[in-house]
Design an enzyme around this catalytic site. Sequence first.
Site, PDB file in Angstrom:
ATOM      1  N   ASP A 441       0.837  -1.197   0.000  1.00  0.00           N
ATOM      2  CA  ASP A 441       0.000   0.000   0.000  1.00  0.00           C
ATOM      3  C   ASP A 441       0.878   1.256   0.000  1.00  0.00           C
ATOM      4  O   ASP A 441       1.869   1.338   0.730  1.00  0.00           O
ATOM      5  CB  ASP A 441      -0.891  -0.021   1.244  1.00  0.00           C
ATOM      6  CG  ASP A 441      -1.803   1.169   1.336  1.00  0.00           C
ATOM      7  OD1 ASP A 441      -2.692   1.300   0.487  1.00  0.00           O
ATOM      8  OD2 ASP A 441      -1.625   1.975   2.282  1.00  0.00           O
ATOM      9  N   GLU A 478       1.891  -0.353  -5.004  1.00  0.00           N
ATOM     10  CA  GLU A 478       0.974   0.725  -5.356  1.00  0.00           C
ATOM     11  C   GLU A 478       1.871   1.958  -5.497  1.00  0.00           C
ATOM     12  O   GLU A 478       2.255   2.572  -4.493  1.00  0.00           O
ATOM     13  CB  GLU A 478      -0.073   0.942  -4.267  1.00  0.00           C
ATOM     14  CG  GLU A 478      -1.088   2.011  -4.641  1.00  0.00           C
ATOM     15  CD  GLU A 478      -2.079   2.294  -3.520  1.00  0.00           C
ATOM     16  OE1 GLU A 478      -3.245   2.590  -3.831  1.00  0.00           O
ATOM     17  OE2 GLU A 478      -1.688   2.242  -2.337  1.00  0.00           O
TER      18      GLU A 478
END
Length: 777
Positions: A441, A478
């Site tokens: 993330d 990401e």
Amino acid sequence: MMKNMMVLSSSATFISSNFYPSFLLPFHHSSSVMGLKCCKRASGENSSHRFSSKIEDYGKIRFPDVYAPRAQQQQQQLIEEEAPPMTEVIPSLRVSPGQAHPLGASELENGVNFAIFSQHATSVTLCLQLPQSREKLDTLHGEMIELTLDPQVNRTGDIWHICVEDLPRSNVLYGYYMDGPKDWSQGHRFDRSILLIDPYAKLVEGRRVFGDLNNRGSQFLGTFDFDTLPFDWGDGYKLPNIPEKDLVIYEMNVRGFTADESSGLDPSIRGSYLGVIEKIPHLLELGINAVELLPAFEFDELEFQRRRNPRDHMINTWGYSTINFFAPMSRYASAGGGPVSASREFKEMVKALHGAGIEVILDVVYNHTNEADDENPYTTSFRGIDNKIYYMVDLNNGGQLLNFSGCGNTFNCNHPVVMEFILDSLRHWVTEYHIDGFRFDLASVLCRGADGSPLNAPPLVRAIAKDSILSRCKIIAEPWDCGGLYLVGSFPNWDRWAEWNGVYRDDVRKFIKGDAGMKGSFASRMAGSADLYRVNKRKPCHSINFVIAHDGFTLYDLVSYNTKHNDANGEGGNDGSNDNFSWNCGAEGETADPKIQALRSRQMKNFHLALMASQGVPMMLMGDEYGHTRYGNNNSYGHDTAINHFQWGHLEAKNDHFRFFSELIKFRNRHHVFRRENFIGKSQVTWHEDNWDNAESKFLAFTLHDENGDDVYLVFNAHDYFVKVGIPSPPQKRQWFRVVDTNLESPDDVVLEGVPGIGTRYNVAPYSSVLLKAKKK
């Protein structure tokens, strides 16, 4: 020992060392026996007492409440008692200096070793709660034994350690009190009054029922289990080891997948790891071969309940607020079974998924923690252990926390100690839980130095790519963060890292909904985004293609809403992305208009066909296979309701939609023209196009060539009118069969064996797409 005297700190330093024989003085290199006494506190969250290490006045003893939430603790007045309470003798514990490694709680031949890093702490106290001191093993109510570590004996470098003998091998809870410099301007946040979780705790005990508001102020503590036999992975067990190019990823939430009553599962396993096992047949029918689980590390779903605020009606159901990076989320255990059950059931889930040929990828959040910001801090671990080491701080601005995560703090990922901590965590999930990969993330945070500046060759990113234990794992970035570091196509990769391709998402959305000037970009995305990834030894599989992910609109909402509708989040509609590139097809939200409903259905099929026909790795979102709606909420992180829960009844009701999605995934899996190892060249694709520069052209046709003659022809028409297209000649001794036409009703919209009789021209409907396959006559 005086009858009414209370030993308030089960530590190396006692109330008055003059009263005790030498074996009770600070420990040196031989084992020592301690006869421990502590106060038996009354049952109940607000009646717990913590013991001072020094008594100034034996007539008035103060007991602040450490089990209450931090906000309550600050407001609660100290309770004064005129006489010390009755004492109770705890079984003697023998302690020795212990060893610096491994960090965390580990089993030694003569006891349990505890080791924790803190460079700047000046005082460290280990707190233990034995199982016999608790009325139930699933409660934190009970006596705490405190062992204060002597820095001359129990410290090696920056690691504090102690070995405690005669401890039970399971059901012991533990944490730390730590103190140190109070200079906030230098980044320190020490607070001796807060009981801290060991960052290396492999299990975490706390609240056992997800979203239990009656226990919103639960204390979380580390625990361990050295009694249970190693997990039996089975004689025939093996890892799927699916090549990256062959993956079809299904992004899902463990709890949300089966929490709804419509799952038909027993209430005791809804929303649990075991619930996922029960629904593996659905995943197999859909055709995916990898699940990407939203955060399943221990997190506090009731973090919004700590104080009155506009979001205090919500429950964090996505989990992007990590408490501990080694322990599986304990409230995903069935029947409130707690951390030991969670660990076992997590492994059972992984084993079952692997047995079905499905890999397990974890969404991991190493960019920030649950401890929030300086305005409303929630200290549970890192902040109180060594804030200056674990977090990025701005020493030029009063030691304020830097915030590149959008969540109040930013993990100092490239500090050597923090880097090794992250690597240890990742290795733990691979070796202990057999995880196949990780999606990081806000991974651009991993590319920042201690001051937040971008690094060209971030040590952590390189170390993950080169680590021998992680070598078999899929690693997915990401490639952006909330500080504006956007690295799609340029994430430091060492030819290992794949990326969530945000450019793919945006370009495909724009083209399918009919934006002008997008044809060339759409073709590039379908071809594997070579403009982004054909560098060094990178391949199409380094592009994780997606139209929909957990944050943002669902697929149904993408074709049903022009704007976000996030009022239910309590932030005045200011949260969530404003750049959705969505189109409601003629009406905002729900409508009974059959023409709009039909257009929305076509558009969802168009998106799915584009995704499954693109070079690279496709990823879809849980629920899109039946058209799940969040009613326009594009940031639904805080709703533990049907908004985020899989609606199994809708799956049955929309079987035609599911059938289309499932059949296309299976078609992709059977045809390697969509799963090329390398970027496609001129001999592998023919673009039937001489109108690239016309911005008003919203029509694209191309043929993917197969070495065996099994060519595939694709057409995408994003115009609002029919386009009659000339069909190219099929390979020799072949003819075209229609596999997909999104304008047709089910079951004619997808026919895997193909429908013959395709002529030299095909009339492609508005907002529709077609796939033809060359087959032998």
